[in-house]
Structures are given as structure tokens and as C-alpha cells.
Write an enzyme that holds these catalytic residues in place. Structure first.
Site, PDB file in Angstrom:
ATOM      1  N   HIS A  16     -13.622   1.765  -0.664  1.00 21.64           N
ATOM      2  CA  HIS A  16     -13.760   0.312  -0.073  1.00 21.64           C
ATOM      3  C   HIS A  16     -13.454  -0.802  -1.186  1.00 21.64           C
ATOM      4  O   HIS A  16     -13.322  -0.783  -2.234  1.00 21.64           O
ATOM      5  CB  HIS A  16     -15.086   0.207   0.091  1.00 21.64           C
ATOM      6  CG  HIS A  16     -15.913  -0.655   0.840  1.00 21.64           C
ATOM      7  ND1 HIS A  16     -16.024  -1.547   0.641  1.00 21.64           N
ATOM      8  CD2 HIS A  16     -16.142  -0.304   2.169  1.00 21.64           C
ATOM      9  CE1 HIS A  16     -16.807  -2.570   1.157  1.00 21.64           C
ATOM     10  NE2 HIS A  16     -16.361  -1.321   2.872  1.00 21.64           N
ATOM     11  N   GLU A  31     -17.317   5.258   6.896  1.00 16.59           N
ATOM     12  CA  GLU A  31     -16.970   5.553   7.741  1.00 16.59           C
ATOM     13  C   GLU A  31     -17.212   7.296   7.755  1.00 16.59           C
ATOM     14  O   GLU A  31     -17.288   8.337   9.167  1.00 16.59           O
ATOM     15  CB  GLU A  31     -15.369   5.833   7.592  1.00 16.59           C
ATOM     16  CG  GLU A  31     -15.181   4.447   8.122  1.00 16.59           C
ATOM     17  CD  GLU A  31     -14.758   3.923   9.193  1.00 16.59           C
ATOM     18  OE1 GLU A  31     -14.372   4.059  10.074  1.00 16.59           O
ATOM     19  OE2 GLU A  31     -14.998   2.206   9.955  1.00 16.59           O
TER      20      GLU A  31
HETATM   21  N1  ACO Z   1      -7.783   7.719  -0.574  1.00 19.82           N
HETATM   22  C1  ACO Z   1      -7.038   7.893  -1.989  1.00 19.82           C
HETATM   23  N2  ACO Z   1      -6.336   6.464  -2.255  1.00 19.82           N
HETATM   24  C2  ACO Z   1      -6.849   5.427  -2.343  1.00 19.82           C
HETATM   25  C3  ACO Z   1      -8.039   4.860  -1.203  1.00 19.82           C
HETATM   26  C4  ACO Z   1      -8.240   6.308  -0.618  1.00 19.82           C
HETATM   27  N3  ACO Z   1      -9.211   6.412   0.760  1.00 19.82           N
HETATM   28  N4  ACO Z   1      -8.552   4.648  -1.307  1.00 19.82           N
HETATM   29  C5  ACO Z   1      -8.053   3.508  -1.768  1.00 19.82           C
HETATM   30  N5  ACO Z   1      -7.226   4.610  -2.917  1.00 19.82           N
HETATM   31  C6  ACO Z   1      -6.119   4.424  -3.908  1.00 19.82           C
HETATM   32  C7  ACO Z   1      -4.921   2.722  -3.442  1.00 19.82           C
HETATM   33  O1  ACO Z   1      -4.236   3.538  -2.731  1.00 19.82           O
HETATM   34  C8  ACO Z   1      -4.878   2.463  -4.660  1.00 19.82           C
HETATM   35  O2  ACO Z   1      -3.785   3.450  -5.526  1.00 19.82           O
HETATM   36  P1  ACO Z   1      -2.564   2.748  -6.056  1.00 19.82           P
HETATM   37  O3  ACO Z   1      -3.111   1.696  -7.783  1.00 19.82           O
HETATM   38  O4  ACO Z   1      -2.145   3.739  -7.074  1.00 19.82           O
HETATM   39  O5  ACO Z   1      -1.648   1.695  -5.425  1.00 19.82           O
HETATM   40  C9  ACO Z   1      -6.118   2.087  -5.647  1.00 19.82           C
HETATM   41  O6  ACO Z   1      -7.145   3.559  -4.764  1.00 19.82           O
HETATM   42  C10 ACO Z   1      -7.004   1.435  -5.210  1.00 19.82           C
HETATM   43  O7  ACO Z   1      -7.009   0.932  -4.261  1.00 19.82           O
HETATM   44  P2  ACO Z   1      -7.733  -0.246  -3.955  1.00 19.82           P
HETATM   45  O8  ACO Z   1      -7.546  -1.908  -4.079  1.00 19.82           O
HETATM   46  O9  ACO Z   1      -9.567   0.105  -4.069  1.00 19.82           O
HETATM   47  O10 ACO Z   1      -8.307  -0.340  -2.087  1.00 19.82           O
HETATM   48  P3  ACO Z   1      -7.900  -1.369  -1.488  1.00 19.82           P
HETATM   49  O11 ACO Z   1      -9.107  -2.543  -1.072  1.00 19.82           O
HETATM   50  O12 ACO Z   1      -6.597  -2.038  -0.460  1.00 19.82           O
HETATM   51  O13 ACO Z   1      -8.112  -0.336   0.557  1.00 19.82           O
HETATM   52  C11 ACO Z   1      -9.826   0.979   1.555  1.00 19.82           C
HETATM   53  C12 ACO Z   1      -9.698  -0.482   0.838  1.00 19.82           C
HETATM   54  C13 ACO Z   1      -8.309   0.346   3.133  1.00 19.82           C
HETATM   55  C14 ACO Z   1     -11.153   0.701   2.039  1.00 19.82           C
HETATM   56  C15 ACO Z   1      -8.538   1.867   1.220  1.00 19.82           C
HETATM   57  O14 ACO Z   1     -10.111   2.415   0.170  1.00 19.82           O
HETATM   58  C16 ACO Z   1      -8.494   3.148   2.034  1.00 19.82           C
HETATM   59  O15 ACO Z   1      -7.462   2.873   2.660  1.00 19.82           O
HETATM   60  N6  ACO Z   1      -9.349   3.697   2.185  1.00 19.82           N
HETATM   61  C17 ACO Z   1      -9.067   4.386   2.905  1.00 19.82           C
HETATM   62  C18 ACO Z   1      -9.110   4.791   4.690  1.00 19.82           C
HETATM   63  C19 ACO Z   1     -11.103   4.148   5.484  1.00 19.82           C
HETATM   64  O16 ACO Z   1     -11.345   4.864   4.704  1.00 19.82           O
HETATM   65  N7  ACO Z   1     -10.756   2.736   6.246  1.00 19.82           N
HETATM   66  C20 ACO Z   1     -12.063   2.162   6.521  1.00 19.82           C
HETATM   67  C21 ACO Z   1     -12.673   1.082   5.267  1.00 19.82           C
HETATM   68  S1  ACO Z   1     -14.527   1.296   5.704  1.00 19.82           S
HETATM   69  C22 ACO Z   1     -14.532  -0.468   6.519  1.00 19.82           C
HETATM   70  O17 ACO Z   1     -13.658  -1.019   7.281  1.00 19.82           O
HETATM   71  C23 ACO Z   1     -15.968  -0.263   7.868  1.00 19.82           C
END
Ligand code: ACO
Length: 386
Positions: A281, A334
Site C-alpha cells: 500500500h 483488495e
Molecule cells: N508485490 C511485490 N512487490 C511489491 C508490491 C507487491 N504487491 N508492492 C510493492 N512492492 C515493491 C515495489 O515494487 C517496490 O520495490 P522496489 O523498491 O524494489 O522497486 C517496493 O515494494 C516499494 O513499493 P512502494 O513504494 O511501497 O509501493 P508504491 O507506493 O509504489 O505502490 C501499490 C503501492 C501500487 C499499492 C503497490 O503496493 C502494488 O502495486 N500492489 C499490488 C497491486 C494492488 O494490490 N493494488 C491495490 C492497492 S489498494 C487500492 O488501491 C484500493
């Protein structure tokens, strides 16, 4: 420098973090997400407690009218939003025609809202007083669930506009339309909890989109069409059906949960650099409180599917800690939303539309708030030669 000089000068550019992360772009009285504390509220009322109480229409009034209603106002509100539920005949016809093209329900609503605006002779928010804007907000949020369900029903060859009992609340009516049968109490309670918990959640991408459009003075329908587009993406509201696809990939016909298979699948995904849907998140650094609530709701249903989800979550969190150390990635709203909706009999194609029907209430509240501020949202970019 004279006062006149400072007035004509454009503001100096300020660099902000990528994705506007952590940037405060507005003041709001609608709610707040306290990411470090793992909680959020609507106008000071704990959102999870409201979700547990399970009265969607009361939460709607809190968000859009500004406070929780007196008990005697509930019936009036119910009567009003029920009367706004059915779109005008030309819009019903448009939905029936468009649905034959197999348009998915979310896009269907996006396509229908301009038709609705024409039928209702909606005017730009800029030209309306606050009372008229609130009427717009209620009208659009009241009609949307039926339109979403109508697209799904028409695609399946069912009557898009079935008549439900006029006494039914929003959630019950929606479940009736989407599942095609009278909903049982447990499903109504579970879905109410989910919908109330997702009405609003800070300045997420879709809410921000709605507010940007509102800041131009456009009409209510345009604000919602834009927000629906933002919500549809897999990184935002498009994740729940993909979370179930992942469970399908690791499930088996036997009731026995195969932990080793889950781990193999997840390692493949993470090694390939793919994100696990329903995890992570942008704001929470603790468990997402909505996920905790929905996990509990899912456990009340019980059964092999829920057991599979619980094991998947356990293994995924362990592996995320290994692959993304120091990042604290947990389930977001989700993941268990997908399980809860599945247990309520909602088909996968309706997961994001169902999320949308709740969030529209939140968007309309934000649109109203934004429309009261006459400043257009217009940031800058830095030109970088390619
Ligand atoms: N699976 C694997 N790796 C992840 C995930 C995940 N679900 N979420 C974050 N990461 C990784 C990123 O790739 C990043 O790695 P890196 O630094 O090596 O590139 C690291 O964790 C940090 O990411 P964040 O900065 O914490 O995440 P960001 O704020 O950019 O994105 C998001 C948040 C879009 C929700 C992300 O966690 C994601 O893509 N999750 C999967 C999709 C999802 O479940 N979406 C629903 C969100 S809830 C909503 O919108 C109602």
C-alpha cells in the site's frame, strides 16, 4: 519590489517527490488515513466501526451531507435515494443497447454517465449553488449501482432493470441485481462492511482525479467518469479479480491446502519481478485495517477457499519480507475483498464495479468539497529533453 510585481509573477517551481508521495495538495474535512497508526476515519468517525455497524446509507449521509443523521432523517434519505435509483427511460435504453456490445460494466458506467448528464440536463458545478451540487452528488451516486448491475445483467441475457422491493436498502438492492436472487442476511452484512470500509480513503489516485476535474468547474458526471478511469487500473481498484486469479493458480480440487505449491508460485512471481495483487500500500506501513476487517468477515464464511486465502497470505507475507526486506508489505483491502465478494456470490467481473459503487459516494463528497474552493488545480512539469 512592489505588491503589483509579486501579483503578476508566476509561482516559482517547487520539486516534489515522484508520484506526489507525501505531498499535501489540499485541506479536507472528509477523512484521514493515518498510515503509521493503521487506521482511518470519516469526518472523525472510525471507518472500521462504521463498517462493522453495517449501515451504508448512514455512512453515505455522513460523507456527503456532513454528519451522521438523526434517526428520523434516515427514512427520508432512504426514500430520496430510492427514488433516484432508476435512470430515465432513454438512459435505460442506452444501457440495454450498449450492453449488447459486451462492454464491461465499469466502462459501461463511464459511457452512460454522459448520457445521464444529457438526460438530466446536468450543469457545470461552477454554475450551481451548494444545494444544487449536493442534489447532483446524490443523484449520480444513487443511480450508479443499478447501471453497473444492468450492464452485467444484460451481458448475461437477463433483464437489465429488474424490479426489487422498494423497501430494500442500497446494498440489498445491488446484491439482488448482481446475483439475481434475494440476498441472505450474511451476504448483506458482509458486503455492507466492505462497501462502507471503501467509501473513502484519502487522496488516492481516483479521488485526486475527481478533485482535479471538479476544480475546473465541470459537471458531476464528468468528475465521476474520470475517477472511474483512474480506479480501473490494476495498481488501484483493478486488483481484486487478479488476486483471485492467483488463488486459482495455486488451488486444487482437493480441500487440502498445498503450501509448497503456493510457495513455488509466489517465488516464481517475485523472481520475475511481478507484484502480488492485493499486497502493499502506498500509505500503510502497518497492516491495512480494511484488510483486517475483511479477513474477519471472510473467516466468518469459512470453507476451503478462505483457508487457501489465509495460507496464501501467510506465505506471501513471508516471501515479501524476504524479497523486499525492510518494506513491510502486507495484504491491502483488495485481497480479502475478493474473497468476501466471491462468498457473497458476486461474479469476478463485478469486483471493481462493486468497489466503484462505494467509492462514488466518497468521490462525490470530495467533488463537493473541491467545488467550494474556486482555485483550479494546475501543477507544473519540468521539461527534460529526450
Ligand atoms: N508485490 C511485490 N512487490 C511489491 C508490491 C507487491 N504487491 N508492492 C510493492 N512492492 C515493491 C515495489 O515494487 C517496490 O520495490 P522496489 O523498491 O524494489 O522497486 C517496493 O515494494 C516499494 O513499493 P512502494 O513504494 O511501497 O509501493 P508504491 O507506493 O509504489 O505502490 C501499490 C503501492 C501500487 C499499492 C503497490 O503496493 C502494488 O502495486 N500492489 C499490488 C497491486 C494492488 O494490490 N493494488 C491495490 C492497492 S489498494 C487500492 O488501491 C484500493
Amino acid at each position: 519590489m512592489s505588491v503589483a510585481d509579486t501579483k503578476v509573477r508566476p509561482p516559482q517551481p517547487i520539486e516534489v517527490p515522484r508520484g506526489l508521495a507525501g505531498v499535501v495538495v489540499a485541506q479536507t474535512s472528509i477523512g484521514d488515513v493515518l498510515g503509521d497508526e493503521g487506521r482511518y476515519h470519516y469526518r472523525g468517525h472510525d471507518a472500521i466501526e462504521l463498517a462493522r455497524a453495517g449501515d451504508f446509507e448512514r455512512a453515505w449521509q455522513l460523507l456527503v451531507l456532513g454528519s451522521l443523521p438523526e434517526p428520523d432523517a434516515d427514512a427520508r434519505f432512504h426514500e430520496l435515494v430510492t427514488s433516484l435509483r432508476t435512470p430515465p427511460p432513454e438512459v435505460q435504453q442506452f444501457v440495454a443497447d450498449a450492453a449488447t456490445r459486451q462492454i464491461d460494466p465499469l466502462r459501461g458506467l463511464q459511457a452512460t454517465l454522459p448520457m445521464l448528464a444529457a438526460a438530466r440536463r446536468s450543469r457545470p458545478l461552477y454554475d450551481l449553488d451548494d444545494e444544487a451540487r449536493v442534489e447532483e452528488a446524490l443523484a449520480v451516486a444513487a443511480v450508479a449501482p443499478g447501471i453497473l448491475a444492468a450492464f452485467q445483467r444484460a451481458r448475461a441475457g437477463d433483464d437489465p432493470w429488474p424490479v426489487s422491493s422498494s423497501g430494500t436498502g442500497v446494498v440489498e438492492d445491488y446484491l439482488f441485481r448482481v446475483t439475481g436472487r434475494e440476498p441472505v442476511d450474511r451476504a448483506i452484512r458482509a458486503l455492507s462492511a466492505y462497501l462502507i470500509a471503501t467509501i473513502d480513503h484519502g487522496f488516492n489516485a481516483s479521488t485526486f482525479t475527481a478533485r482535479v476535474i471538479a476544480s475546473t468547474g465541470a459537471d458531476m458526471e464528468s468528475c465521476i467518469v474520470g475517477a472511474l478511469g483512474a480506479l480501473s487500473g490494476p495498481l488501484h481498484g483493478g486488483a481484486p479479480s487478479r488476486a483471485l486469479d492467483a488463488l486459482d493458480a495455486v488451488g486444487s480440487d482437493s480441500a487440502q491446502v498445498d503450501g509448497a505449491r503456493i510457495e513455488r508460485y509466489l517465488r516464481d512471481e517475485l523472481s520475475a519481478g511481478r507484484r502480488l495483487m492485493g499486497f502493499g500500500h502506498a500509505v500503510y506501513r502497518t497492516a491495512d485495517p480494511r484488510s483486517r476487517l475483511l479477513r474477519q468477515v471472510a473467516l466468518e464464511f469459512g470453507g476451503p477457499r478462505v483457508e487457501l486465502a489465509v495460507e496464501y497470505e501467510r506465505v506471501a507475507e513471508r516471501l515479501l519480507a524476504e524479497y523486499k526486506p525492510g518494506r513491510a508489505l502486507h495484504t491491502n483491502v483488495e485481497f480479502y475483498a475478493a474473497i468476501v465478494m466471491e462468498q457473497c456470490g458476486i461474479p469476478r467481473e463485478m469486483f471493481t464495479p462493486t468497489f466503484a459503487m462505494a467509492r462514488i459516494v466518497g468521490w462525490t463528497a470530495h467533488v463537493l468539497e473541491q467545488a467550494r474552493d474556486p482555485k483550479i488545480i494546475r501543477p507544473s512539469s519540468r521539461y527534460v529533453p529526450a
